[in-house]
Design an enzyme around this catalytic site. Structure first.
Site, mmCIF file in Angstrom:
data_model
loop_
_atom_site.group_PDB
_atom_site.id
_atom_site.type_symbol
_atom_site.label_atom_id
_atom_site.label_comp_id
_atom_site.label_asym_id
_atom_site.label_seq_id
_atom_site.Cartn_x
_atom_site.Cartn_y
_atom_site.Cartn_z
ATOM 1 N N GLU A 105 53.007 25.279 -7.224
ATOM 2 C CA GLU A 105 52.339 24.747 -8.406
ATOM 3 C C GLU A 105 52.092 25.883 -9.399
ATOM 4 O OE1 GLU A 105 48.022 22.568 -9.271
ATOM 5 O OE2 GLU A 105 48.462 23.435 -7.318
ATOM 6 N N ASP A 212 43.036 39.658 1.736
ATOM 7 C CA ASP A 212 43.438 40.715 0.788
ATOM 8 C C ASP A 212 42.755 40.440 -0.552
ATOM 9 O OD1 ASP A 212 44.701 42.905 -0.298
ATOM 10 O OD2 ASP A 212 46.693 41.995 -0.388
HETATM 11 P P1 ADP Z 1 53.703 39.350 -5.679
HETATM 12 O O1 ADP Z 1 53.770 38.585 -4.395
HETATM 13 O O2 ADP Z 1 55.017 39.755 -6.187
HETATM 14 O O3 ADP Z 1 52.685 40.489 -5.662
HETATM 15 P P2 ADP Z 1 51.758 37.611 -6.921
HETATM 16 O O4 ADP Z 1 51.599 36.438 -6.021
HETATM 17 O O5 ADP Z 1 50.684 38.629 -6.925
HETATM 18 O O6 ADP Z 1 53.193 38.285 -6.744
HETATM 19 O O7 ADP Z 1 51.957 37.043 -8.383
HETATM 20 C C1 ADP Z 1 52.220 37.893 -9.478
HETATM 21 C C2 ADP Z 1 51.485 37.380 -10.696
HETATM 22 O O8 ADP Z 1 51.980 36.093 -11.034
HETATM 23 C C3 ADP Z 1 49.996 37.198 -10.421
HETATM 24 O O9 ADP Z 1 49.266 38.336 -10.752
HETATM 25 C C4 ADP Z 1 49.642 36.034 -11.282
HETATM 26 O O10 ADP Z 1 49.309 36.481 -12.583
HETATM 27 C C5 ADP Z 1 50.921 35.233 -11.390
HETATM 28 N N1 ADP Z 1 50.917 34.059 -10.497
HETATM 29 C C6 ADP Z 1 50.933 34.055 -9.127
HETATM 30 N N2 ADP Z 1 50.954 32.810 -8.654
HETATM 31 C C7 ADP Z 1 50.971 31.990 -9.724
HETATM 32 C C8 ADP Z 1 50.999 30.553 -9.898
HETATM 33 N N3 ADP Z 1 51.046 29.751 -8.859
HETATM 34 N N4 ADP Z 1 51.003 30.076 -11.170
HETATM 35 C C9 ADP Z 1 50.977 30.900 -12.233
HETATM 36 N N5 ADP Z 1 50.953 32.249 -12.145
HETATM 37 C C10 ADP Z 1 50.946 32.788 -10.908
#
Ligand code: ADP
Length: 304
Positions: A105, A212
């Site tokens: 989502e 985390d």
């Molecule tokens: P990684 O696993 O590469 O570290 P993250 O899960 O931290 O990636 O996601 C990177 C960035 O993308 C986050 O800091 C956030 O801003 C954005 N993000 C993560 N999940 C979502 C989501 N479901 N919808 C919109 N933006 C997201």
């Protein structure tokens, strides 16, 4: 349905994004635009705009990192079942053999409204209070950053935290040349003393932890509510989750006030906080090198 069954339900036997989108949204629904979403340290991330006007969030990585997204999906699924903060719904996992893809989502970002941190603190306390197990650990190992995190089911929190958190990291640090024998010995001594330093989990029932929880792992949605992302879940003492929120900042005093109102902490948490965070500092030593050595050694000296 167990987390494993839920995971199976979203694991698609398709090789292309178009097929996955068609299965999710109906035949004929296509990807109209793909916007790169920066910020991810580990994966490629993008926002997908679909022909039906809806939006999806996509993460991709090399298929050679076996199980990478299954692990993240399992964590999000476990958190989604809980009565805690919102998490993005996991939608699909698939691989074409070279690239693995995770669709979830899309969370449209908003601003923190007034009361944001109070509600977040309360929701985190609810997650910890209502989602509990009779053992520490989790159904699978996972990662903390890119370091393996071992989650073997263990009855006793002190044994779990000592062996699978502190000793695991310090031994890794020794293998990587960041820790010497003295430091390993000190950690062993500390691990033996944990029953005197840390409380048991309340009622013998460890809480589901995000694992985390630093400031970069929550988002603010368009309603101004907190959304947890990127978990490293396991069942353990809730103080460990709370301590991590204090390691790098990003959470306000109202967050802690509301948390304690919802589920008070045992006295002395402030004295124990750094001991929980030794785990994350050792992990940072392993991930980013000797810049973290001094803070690890200072905590070890204080407690061992
Ligand atoms: P990684 O696993 O590469 O570290 P993250 O899960 O931290 O990636 O996601 C990177 C960035 O993308 C986050 O800091 C956030 O801003 C954005 N993000 C993560 N999940 C979502 C989501 N479901 N919808 C919109 N933006 C997201």
């Amino acid at each position: 349905m167990s987390t494993g069954d839920r995971l199976e339900a979203i694991t698609f036997d398709v090789r292309s994004l178009d097929r996955a989108v068609a299965l999710l949204k109906g035949e004929g629904t296509t990807v109209r635009a793909r916007r790169h979403a920066g910020g991810g340290s580990i994966n490629d991330a993008a926002v997908l705009e679909l022909a039906d006007g809806s939006t999806l969030f996509l993460k991709q990585n090399s298929a050679s990192h076996t199980g990478l997204f299954e692990e993240e999906a399992r964590g999000l699924l476990a958190l989604a079942e809980a009565e805690g903060p919102r998490v993005p719904r996991v939608l699909a996992l698939f691989s074409d053999g070279h690239t693995q893809t995770f669709l979830m989502e899309y969370i449209a970002s908003g601003r923190k409204g007034s009361g944001f941190f109070s509600r977040f603190g309360r929701d985190l306390a609810r997650l910890h209070r209502t989602n509990r197990n009779d053992r520490c650990g989790f159904e699978r190992d996972n990662h903390i950053g890119s370091t393996p995190q071992r989650n073997r089911w263990t009855r006793d929190w002190h044994a779990f935290f000592g062996e699978h958190r502190l000793l695991f990291q310090v031994e890794l640090a020794q293998q990587r040349g960041h820790a010497d024998t003295t430091m390993v010995r000190r950690t062993e001594t500390l691990a033996r003393k944990l029953p005197d330093l840390l409380p048991h989990v309340e009622d013998g029932r460890p809480s589901l932890l995000h694992g985390d929880l630093w400031g970069g792992n929550y988002m603010v949605d368009s309603e101004g509510q907190s959304v947890l992302i990127d978990p490293a879940v396991y069942y353990g003492h809730r103080e460990a989750d709370l301590a991590m929120t204090e390691l790098f900042g990003g959470f306000s005093p109202e967050f802690y006030r509301a948390y304690r109102e919802e589920w008070p902490l045992e006295p002395g948490y402030e004295k124990r906080r750094d001991l929980y965070n030794l785990y994350h500092l050792l992990n940072h030593l392993n991930l980013f090198g000797r810049g973290y050595l001094g803070s690890c050694q200072a905590i070890l000296k204080r407690f061992s």
